[in-house]
Design a protein around this motif. Structure first.
Motif, PDB file in Angstrom:
ATOM      1  N   ARG A   1     -33.666  10.842 -32.829  1.00 24.68           N
ATOM      2  CA  ARG A   1     -33.637  12.229 -32.379  1.00 24.68           C
ATOM      3  C   ARG A   1     -34.556  13.101 -33.221  1.00 24.68           C
ATOM      4  NH1 ARG A   1     -27.414  13.017 -32.933  1.00 24.68           N
ATOM      5  NH2 ARG A   1     -27.701  11.023 -33.965  1.00 24.68           N
TER       6      ARG A   1
ATOM      7  N   TRP B   1     -33.971  22.547 -34.401  1.00 23.17           N
ATOM      8  CA  TRP B   1     -34.789  22.456 -33.204  1.00 23.17           C
ATOM      9  C   TRP B   1     -34.379  23.511 -32.182  1.00 23.17           C
ATOM     10  CZ3 TRP B   1     -33.197  20.844 -28.199  1.00 23.17           C
ATOM     11  CH2 TRP B   1     -34.250  20.715 -27.281  1.00 23.17           C
ATOM     12  N   ARG B   2     -33.056  23.656 -32.040  1.00 30.70           N
ATOM     13  CA  ARG B   2     -32.559  24.639 -31.077  1.00 30.70           C
ATOM     14  C   ARG B   2     -32.997  26.059 -31.449  1.00 30.70           C
ATOM     15  NH1 ARG B   2     -26.428  26.626 -31.080  1.00 30.70           N
ATOM     16  NH2 ARG B   2     -26.690  28.483 -29.844  1.00 30.70           N
TER      17      ARG B   2
ATOM     18  N   GLY C   1     -31.006  18.929 -35.022  1.00 26.02           N
ATOM     19  CA  GLY C   1     -30.860  19.496 -33.690  1.00 26.02           C
ATOM     20  C   GLY C   1     -30.694  21.002 -33.709  1.00 26.02           C
TER      21      GLY C   1
ATOM     22  N   MET D   1     -37.957  12.878 -31.965  1.00 25.65           N
ATOM     23  CA  MET D   1     -38.119  13.508 -30.652  1.00 25.65           C
ATOM     24  C   MET D   1     -38.039  15.033 -30.748  1.00 25.65           C
ATOM     25  SD  MET D   1     -36.514  10.954 -27.829  1.00 25.65           S
ATOM     26  CE  MET D   1     -35.017  10.341 -28.567  1.00 25.65           C
ATOM     27  N   GLN D   2     -37.228  15.540 -31.697  1.00 25.49           N
ATOM     28  CA  GLN D   2     -37.189  16.990 -31.905  1.00 25.49           C
ATOM     29  C   GLN D   2     -38.552  17.482 -32.372  1.00 25.49           C
ATOM     30  OE1 GLN D   2     -34.058  16.860 -34.711  1.00 25.49           O
ATOM     31  NE2 GLN D   2     -32.487  16.595 -33.153  1.00 25.49           N
TER      32      GLN D   2
ATOM     33  N   GLN E   1     -26.120  14.924 -37.215  1.00 27.21           N
ATOM     34  CA  GLN E   1     -27.573  15.062 -37.285  1.00 27.21           C
ATOM     35  C   GLN E   1     -27.859  16.557 -37.305  1.00 27.21           C
ATOM     36  OE1 GLN E   1     -30.318  16.096 -35.597  1.00 27.21           O
ATOM     37  NE2 GLN E   1     -31.913  14.638 -36.048  1.00 27.21           N
TER      38      GLN E   1
ATOM     39  N   LEU F   1     -41.728  11.392 -26.054  1.00 29.63           N
ATOM     40  CA  LEU F   1     -40.569  11.921 -25.338  1.00 29.63           C
ATOM     41  C   LEU F   1     -40.349  11.205 -24.009  1.00 29.63           C
ATOM     42  CD1 LEU F   1     -41.471  15.653 -25.912  1.00 29.63           C
ATOM     43  CD2 LEU F   1     -39.657  14.416 -27.045  1.00 29.63           C
TER      44      LEU F   1
ATOM     45  N   GLU G   1     -28.814   5.266 -32.919  1.00 28.27           N
ATOM     46  CA  GLU G   1     -28.293   6.251 -33.881  1.00 28.27           C
ATOM     47  C   GLU G   1     -26.796   6.508 -33.709  1.00 28.27           C
ATOM     48  OE1 GLU G   1     -31.014   9.501 -35.562  1.00 28.27           O
ATOM     49  OE2 GLU G   1     -31.396   9.500 -33.422  1.00 28.27           O
TER      50      GLU G   1
ATOM     51  N   PHE H   1     -40.785   8.020 -23.118  1.00 30.56           N
ATOM     52  CA  PHE H   1     -40.222   6.668 -23.120  1.00 30.56           C
ATOM     53  C   PHE H   1     -39.154   6.557 -24.205  1.00 30.56           C
ATOM     54  CE2 PHE H   1     -44.576   6.386 -21.543  1.00 30.56           C
ATOM     55  CZ  PHE H   1     -44.336   5.854 -20.294  1.00 30.56           C
ATOM     56  N   PRO H   2     -37.923   6.982 -23.896  1.00 32.32           N
ATOM     57  CA  PRO H   2     -36.882   6.969 -24.935  1.00 32.32           C
ATOM     58  C   PRO H   2     -36.311   5.580 -25.177  1.00 32.32           C
ATOM     59  CG  PRO H   2     -36.011   7.878 -22.904  1.00 32.32           C
ATOM     60  CD  PRO H   2     -37.439   7.515 -22.627  1.00 32.32           C
ATOM     61  N   ASN H   3     -36.925   4.545 -24.608  1.00 37.60           N
ATOM     62  CA  ASN H   3     -36.347   3.205 -24.742  1.00 37.60           C
ATOM     63  C   ASN H   3     -36.957   2.409 -25.884  1.00 37.60           C
ATOM     64  OD1 ASN H   3     -38.682   3.284 -23.281  1.00 37.60           O
ATOM     65  ND2 ASN H   3     -38.201   1.506 -22.038  1.00 37.60           N
TER      66      ASN H   3
ATOM     67  N   ASN I   1     -41.062  17.218 -29.587  1.00 36.98           N
ATOM     68  CA  ASN I   1     -40.889  18.273 -28.588  1.00 36.98           C
ATOM     69  C   ASN I   1     -41.532  19.572 -29.035  1.00 36.98           C
ATOM     70  OD1 ASN I   1     -39.065  20.680 -27.478  1.00 36.98           O
ATOM     71  ND2 ASN I   1     -39.104  19.042 -25.975  1.00 36.98           N
TER      72      ASN I   1
END
Lengths: 86, 209, 364
Positions: free
Chosen positions: C279, C96-97, C93, C282-283, C90, C270, C84, C272-274, C286
């Protein structure tokens, strides 16, 4: 009969949880510097150590806040191409 | 002194990636991490515009707000720094950041995150200024030498400005006036520094309410 | 049981009938050339490119189409090979926060503390539920060795994940002021790594647990009666149940299956971020992870309470695998009757195998 203990406990619990929010971050509200620590993390301020041995600008000394600010601001004018060209 | 800010002038950036290279070489950034990057919209077609992006050192920094171990701190100059000794590598700052600034070198198998690395505004970290530890973890501390970020200082077209926010705004205002009041929007300013105040360049990216 | 099978079969038939009543599928889309998805958003395909080209001719300096692209969250061209890296801003985030800091943490904390408080109050009110009758001294096997291994694998991994997760979610507000930054970060690094490595073990163990216990957790009509009487928990009335009662079944289906699988799936995203997940994903993962795990932990408190201090003899059942006949009759009467009718040697009061632990309360 009202059960006071659970009510008091719940109220206290909610008050404690109220602390689980965000703390302010804006400059002036959050930037607290105490004895070499910013917000609990150790760091000195940029003007405290002085220019490094290989630095060309010797116009300011370690701990000289105004001198450091002046040096940075003077240097920043190098980014102003109108200053340079005119 | 006003707070430190970055400004990238999309009218001027020529995508030379000089800032990226300067940053990499100044700090010897670990493999796989780029503290600064240049993104080009409409690459190779008319209407091409490039923008150089790094940590904007936000006023209300999302990374700082979500860090589970509170490893971030803001200096008197408004620079957002972090303590790599405290960082647990959870990736939350990376989720929260709108600019994609925090990055994690892979520390083990399966993409295990190492210590977060991001732009420090060339202000090092919590270690003693100019010390070997500071250099190894955060790179050079130019601010403590009375210098400014290497990327902005060496930008050939002066598209990237970095330093005292008031002076940045002054330089940019003069420039916008000289080119006929055009292209006054500044990338990321709304997201990073909040609604514009008097004299600040217009934010091309509206702050979220 | 039969009713459920019938219902299940009917659902299956309905599904087949529905799928057959659908009109024939639309012609398959033309096969896409076999090539990797483009890393960057193609400039030629960008409708804003032509608009920007026109706009900057008509009004030099007006880059509105480009600024729209900046906010579009599409990956544009960059030499940076990071995931990304081409996305300029983005926005997710920030959402999400706000969710995490202003909603999930206070509400989740209140929920978890509330569950702890209810448990404490209930214990102060009712105390441990003792056996009403004297133990017979005859033991019945309740959990096989495999079942206990599965249970304790899930239980131990769950506890490690729950403690480390709680520290990562609430530690900043609870432990950090006490421990200070250095000690708290040291502890959290340790717990975060344990969380990351124990998580996949839990995910596998939960799946095995589901298949191990699903047979005896199948809902029956008896459970409805059990629920109608709230298990006799408040009234003290005796409500017979099968091998697992209604409450245990709710924990199995909602807690273990629902929250366990949700938490595992979102956690693996979450962990295995590879795999170049974005994002945004993942947000979302999470939020799903934290919500499902906080609910699961709150529910688990109830299960742990009933399994330890809440009911006398319950912990020994999972520890040793054997229960006293009196306990079986009092807590799971239908199961007790079923086992007796099958007439296995020791279940019917015959000789207890040598390996079986002796009931310590014998002769009390």
């Amino acid at each position: 009969m009202i059960h006071w203990k659970p009510l008091v406990g719940a109220t206290l619990g909610m008050m404690v949880l109220a602390g689980c929010g965000e703390s302010p971050q804006q400059l002036g509200q959050a930037t607290t510097y105490k004895q070499g620590k910013y917000q609990g993390k150790p760091d000195s301020r940029p003007y405290e150590s002085g220019p490094s041995s290989y630095s060309q600008d010797k116009s300011w000394q370690a701990g000289d806040k105004t001198g450091w600010e002046k040096a940075v601001k003077t240097r920043q004018q190098a980014q102003n191409e109108y200053n340079r060209a005119e | 002194m006003a707070r430190m800010k970055f400004l990238c002038d999309a009218e001027r950036c020529i995508e030379c990636n000089g800032c990226v290279t300067a940053c990499k070489q100044e700090h010897e950034v670990p493999w796989g991490v780029n503290r600064r990057r240049v993104v080009t919209i409409n690459d190779g077609v008319p209407g091409e515009k490039s923008i150089s992006v790094a940590c904007m050192h936000c006023s209300d920094a999302p990374c700082m707000a979500v860090c589970p171990v509170d490893c971030f701190y803001k200096t008197d100059e408004g620079v957002v720094l972090h303590d790599k000794d405290l960082c647990i590598g959870c990736g939350y700052c990376f989720y929260a950041c709108p600019f994609g600034a925090p990055q994690f070198p892979q520390a083990g198998a399966f993409g295990l995150r190492g210590k977060m690395d991001k732009c420090t505004f060339c202000a090092g970290g919590p270690e003693k200024d100019h010390s070997a530890e500071e250099w190894q973890k955060y790179g050079r501390n130019r601010l403590a030498e009375g210098k400014l970020p290497a990327c902005a200082e060496m930008c050939s077209t002066k598209a990237l400005l970095g330093g005292d926010g008031d002076i940045v705004a002054d330089i940019y205002r003069t420039r916008v006036l000289k080119r006929g009041g055009k292209g006054s929007e500044a990338y990321g300013w709304g997201s990073a520094y909040g609604p514009p105040t008097g004299g600040a360049p217009a934010a091309a990216t509206a702050p979220k309410s | 049981m039969t009713a459920w099978l019938v219902a299940f079969a009917l659902t299956g038939f309905a599904g087949i009938a529905w799928s057959q009543s659908q009109p024939a599928a639309a012609p398959a889309p033309p096969a896409t050339p076999a090539k990797a998805a483009p890393q960057t958003f193609d400039s030629v395909l960008n409708p804003n490119a032509a608009e920007q080209a026109k706009r900057q001719q008509a009004q030099p300096g007006n880059n509105a189409p480009v600024w729209r692209d900046v906010r579009s969250e599409k990956p544009y061209y960059t030499t940076d090979r990071g995931v990304e890296a081409g996305v300029l801003i983005q926005s997710g985030g920030e959402t999400w926060r706000q969710r995490r800091n202003n909603q999930i943490i206070p509400i989740g904390g209140a929920l978890f503390l509330g569950a702890v408080g209810i448990g404490l109050l209930f214990y102060l009110w009712k105390g441990t539920m003792k056996l009403k009758e004297r133990p017979t001294g005859r033991l019945m096997p309740r959990f096989s060795g495999f079942e206990r291994s599965v249970h304790w694998t899930v239980a131990i991994t769950f506890s490690v994940l729950a403690i480390s997760g709680l520290v990562m979610l609430f530690g900043k507000y609870v432990l950090l002021p006490i421990f200070g930054h250095t000690l708290f970060a040291w502890l959290t690094i340790l717990l975060k790594n344990m969380h990351n490595f124990v998580g996949p073990v839990f995910a596998i163990a939960v799946v095995i647990m589901f298949f191990t216990f699903v047979r005896d957790n199948w809902p029956t009509v008896r459970d409805a009666i059990w629920f109608a009487k709230a298990g006799g928990l408040l009234s003290g009335e005796h409500v017979p149940s099968g091998r697992f009662n209604g409450g245990e079944k709710v924990w199995f289906w909602i807690g273990v299956l629902g929250f366990g699988v949700t938490a595992s799936a979102s956690g693996l995203v979450l962990d295995f971020p590879n795999f170049e997940q974005t994002r945004g994903l993942m947000q979302l993962a999470n939020v799903v992870h934290v919500v499902s795990t906080v609910l699961m932990m709150s529910m688990a408190l109830g299960h742990i309470y009933m399994g330890t201090v809440g009911v006398e003899g319950a912990f020994n059942a999972m520890k040793t695998g054997y229960v006293d006949e009196a306990w079986a009759k009092e807590h799971h009467e239908y199961w007790y009757n079923e086992v007796r009718n099958v007439a296995t040697p020791h279940a019917s009061g015959g000789p207890v195998p040598v390996a079986a632990p002796q009931n310590k309360e014998e002769g009390v």
